[in-house]
Motif scaffolding. Structure first.
Motif, PDB file in Angstrom:
ATOM      1  N   ASN A 377       0.837  -1.193   0.000  1.00 34.51           N
ATOM      2  CA  ASN A 377       0.000   0.000   0.000  1.00 34.51           C
ATOM      3  C   ASN A 377       0.879   1.253   0.000  1.00 34.51           C
ATOM      4  N   GLU A 378       0.283   2.397  -0.337  1.00 41.73           N
ATOM      5  CA  GLU A 378       1.072   3.607  -0.536  1.00 41.73           C
ATOM      6  C   GLU A 378       0.528   4.777   0.279  1.00 41.73           C
ATOM      7  N   MET A 379       1.439   5.641   0.725  1.00 44.03           N
ATOM      8  CA  MET A 379       1.088   6.926   1.322  1.00 44.03           C
ATOM      9  C   MET A 379       1.687   8.018   0.438  1.00 44.03           C
ATOM     10  N   THR A 380       0.835   8.945  -0.010  1.00 47.33           N
ATOM     11  CA  THR A 380       1.266  10.005  -0.916  1.00 47.33           C
ATOM     12  C   THR A 380       0.902  11.358  -0.331  1.00 47.33           C
ATOM     13  N   MET A 381       1.829  12.302  -0.433  1.00 49.22           N
ATOM     14  CA  MET A 381       1.558  13.676  -0.021  1.00 49.22           C
ATOM     15  C   MET A 381       1.911  14.624  -1.172  1.00 49.22           C
ATOM     16  N   ALA A 382       1.211  15.765  -1.222  1.00 47.82           N
ATOM     17  CA  ALA A 382       1.470  16.767  -2.260  1.00 47.82           C
ATOM     18  C   ALA A 382       1.237  18.154  -1.686  1.00 47.82           C
ATOM     19  N   TYR A 383       2.129  19.077  -2.058  1.00 49.17           N
ATOM     20  CA  TYR A 383       2.016  20.481  -1.652  1.00 49.17           C
ATOM     21  C   TYR A 383       1.954  21.351  -2.906  1.00 49.17           C
ATOM     22  N   MET A 384       1.118  22.378  -2.867  1.00 43.91           N
ATOM     23  CA  MET A 384       1.003  23.324  -3.985  1.00 43.91           C
ATOM     24  C   MET A 384       1.058  24.751  -3.463  1.00 43.91           C
ATOM     25  N   HIS A 385       1.772  25.611  -4.189  1.00 45.69           N
ATOM     26  CA  HIS A 385       1.720  27.049  -3.929  1.00 45.69           C
ATOM     27  C   HIS A 385       1.299  27.750  -5.208  1.00 45.69           C
ATOM     28  N   GLY A 386       0.213  28.520  -5.119  1.00 48.61           N
ATOM     29  CA  GLY A 386      -0.223  29.367  -6.222  1.00 48.61           C
ATOM     30  C   GLY A 386       0.262  30.788  -5.977  1.00 48.61           C
ATOM     31  N   PHE A 387       1.113  31.284  -6.849  1.00 48.46           N
ATOM     32  CA  PHE A 387       1.771  32.564  -6.616  1.00 48.46           C
ATOM     33  C   PHE A 387       0.784  33.730  -6.732  1.00 48.46           C
ATOM     34  N   GLU A 388       0.975  34.715  -5.874  1.00 49.63           N
ATOM     35  CA  GLU A 388       0.064  35.856  -5.819  1.00 49.63           C
ATOM     36  C   GLU A 388      -0.014  36.578  -7.164  1.00 49.63           C
ATOM     37  N   ASN A 389      -1.245  36.939  -7.525  1.00 50.13           N
ATOM     38  CA  ASN A 389      -1.468  37.715  -8.740  1.00 50.13           C
ATOM     39  C   ASN A 389      -2.647  38.647  -8.486  1.00 50.13           C
ATOM     40  N   ASP A 390      -2.734  39.726  -9.252  1.00 47.07           N
ATOM     41  CA  ASP A 390      -3.837  40.664  -9.074  1.00 47.07           C
ATOM     42  C   ASP A 390      -4.300  41.200 -10.421  1.00 47.07           C
TER      43      ASP A 390
END
Length: 419
Positions: A377-390
Motif C-alpha cells: 500500500n502507498e502513502m502520498t503527499m502533495a504540496y502546492m503554492h499558487g503565486f500571488e497575482n492581481d
C-alpha cells in the motif's frame, strides 16, 4: 466493505464544502500523485483518478483504491481607490477540506471498471461588513459559495497491446448560495431570486469524458482526453443572478499529454489543457452587460440569457512535472504550471464583478512524494503554492479602480490500497 466505507466518507466530506479556484475554478490536478507534478497526468496510469484525468489510463492502473483529501487555503483580497466605498476587504474563509476518491478493478487483462469521485472546483468568498455595508454596497457580509462534486464511473479497454481507450459518464452535483448583493437589485430580472435566499440551492448535471492512452515506445507514453460541457439544472433561487435564469454549467475541456521515462529512475511529464469557460453563459458573458441601465431596461438584466456573467475568457494551461524514484520505497515529485488568466481587468466592470470570484492565479509550483509500505500500500503527499497575482479595472458603480488579488497553498494526503 472497504470500498463502501471510503465511498461513504468521500460523499459526506465532499458535500461538506470545497472551494477551488486555481485554473479558473478547476483544480490544478486530480489525485495526489498528479498534484505533486503540477497536474501533469494525462499520460500516466499511477492511480484510479482516470475519471478526472484520462479514462483510458485505468486499463493500466491495476486493482487499487485511492482515498485522499487536500487542505486548501486561498487568500483573497478586494480593494477600491478613487471612488465611493473606498477601502480593502479580505475574505474570511481561508481553509477548505477537499476530498477525492478512486477505485479500479481489472475484470481481465484488457478490461478495467472503476469510479472516480472528485470536487471539480468551486468559488467561495466571505467578505465582512464595515459599518453595516460591504464592499459592493450591499447590507451585511458579502460572499458566494459554489461546490461542485463529480462522480465518474469509468470503463477502459486495451484495444491493442499498450493502447487503450476509455469512457467516463460524468454525473454532477452542485450547490450555491450568495449573500450581500442587494445593491444589484435594480440590475436584476428577478431581484427576489438574487441574493440572501437562505439555504443553498441544488442542481444536478451530466456529461461525458473520453480518452486514449498509448505506449508508443518503451519509454514514451502519450495520452488525450476530452470532456463535454456538463449541463446542469438551474439554480431556481438564483435565477435573478446567473445568466440563463440561474444556469451554471461546467465548461467543455480537453487535455493532451506525454510522459518520458528518461532513465529508470526519472520520468518527465508535460500536459496541455484547454478550458472553454466562454461557452458557459453565466461564466463567460460580458460582466458589464447588466451594469448598464439601458441594457437592463431592454431586458438584459442579471439572470437574462445574455445578462452579465463573470466575463471569463477561455484558458490554456501548461503543466510540467518530474518524478524521481529515489529508492524502491520512496518516489519524489515536483512540478510547475502556467495558466492564462481568465479575468481581463481591462474590460469595464469585470474586476468589480469578480470580487465574488477572484480566480486570478496564473502560476503554480508543487512538490510531492509517495512512500510504499511493506504491504504494498502507498502513502502520498502533495504540496502546492499558487503565486500571488492581481487584476485591476474601472468600477462602473462607485467610480475609481477595483483591485482583486489572491494567492494559495494546499497540502494533501492520500492512502492507496493495492488489491
Amino acid at each position: 466493505m472497504k470500498f463502501t466505507r471510503v465511498f461513504a466518507f468521500m460523499a459526506l466530506a465532499g458535500l461538506a464544502g470545497s472551494a477551488f479556484a486555481t485554473n479558473g475554478y478547476f483544480s490544478h490536478g486530480y489525485g495526489m500523485k498528479a498534484k505533486g507534478m503540477a497536474g501533469a497526468a494525462t499520460a500516466s496510469s499511477d492511480d484510479a483518478f482516470g475519471g478526472a484525468n484520462n479514462p483510458a489510463s485505468m486499463a493500466f492502473a491495476g486493482n487499487r483504491i485511492d482515498l485522499g483529501a487536500d487542505l486548501f487555503s486561498p487568500v483573497r483580497e478586494a480593494s477600491r481607490a478613487g471612488g465611493g466605498l473606498n477601502g480593502t476587504s479580505e475574505s474570511n474563509s481561508e481553509y477548505f477540506l477537499v476530498p477525492e476518491f478512486g477505485y479500479n478493478r481489472m475484470v481481465n487483462n484488457n478490461l478495467a471498471l472503476g469510479v472516480t469521485v472528485y470536487g471539480n472546483g468551486g468559488m467561495n468568498t466571505n467578505y465582512p461588513a464595515n459599518l453595516g455595508s460591504n464592499i459592493l454596497g450591499g447590507s451585511g457580509k458579502l460572499g458566494v459559495n459554489l461546490v461542485q462534486l463529480v462522480v465518474a464511473p469509468t470503463a477502459a479497454y486495451q484495444i491493442a497491446p499498450n493502447h487503450s481507450i476509455g469512457i467516463s459518464p460524468l454525473i454532477g452535483y452542485e450547490r450555491f448560495k450568495a449573500y450581500g448583493l442587494q445593491a444589484f437589485g435594480m440590475n436584476s430580472t428577478d431581484n427576489t431570486n438574487l441574493t440572501n435566499r437562505g439555504d443553498s440551492d441544488d442542481a444536478f448535471g451530466y456529461g461525458v469524458r473520453i480518452g486514449y492512452m498509448g505506449k508508443i515506445t518503451p519509454t514514451v507514453t502519450i495520452g488525450a482526453a476530452y470532456a463535454s460541457k456538463m449541463n446542469f439544472s438551474r439554480f431556481k433561487k438564483y435565477q435573478g443572478l446567473f445568466a440563463e435564469q440561474g444556469d451554471f454549467d461546467i465548461p467543455e475541456n480537453y487535455n493532451l499529454g506525454v510522459a518520458w521515462q528518461a532513465t529508470p529512475a526519472v520520468k518527465l511529464a508535460l500536459d496541455y489543457q484547454r478550458i472553454n469557460f466562454n461557452g458557459v453563459a453565466s461564466v463567460g458573458n460580458i460582466a458589464a452587460t447588466s451594469l448598464i441601465p439601458a441594457n437592463v431596461a431592454a431586458g438584459l438584466g442579471l439572470g437574462a440569457d445574455a445578462g452579465s456573467g463573470f466575463g471569463w475568457d477561455d484558458v490554456n494551461v501548461w503543466k510540467l512535472g518530474m518524478e524521481y524514484k529515489y529508492s524502491q520505497k520512496l518516489t519524489l515529485r515536483a512540478g510547475v504550471s502556467h495558466a492564462d488568466n481568465p479575468i481581463n481587468g481591462a474590460d469595464f466592470g469585470e474586476a468589480m464583478f469578480n470580487i465574488l470570484a477572484p480566480a486570478v492565479i496564473e502560476n503554480h509550483a508543487t512538490l510531492g512524494f509517495t512512500y510504499t509500505l511493506a504491504s504494498g500500500n502507498e502513502m502520498t503527499m502533495a504540496y502546492m503554492h499558487g503565486f500571488e497575482n492581481d487584476v485591476s479595472g474601472a468600477d462602473p458603480f462607485f467610480g475609481g479602480t477595483d483591485k482583486i488579488k489572491m494567492y494559495q497553498n494546499s497540502l494533501g494526503f492520500q492512502y492507496s490500497w493495492k488489491m
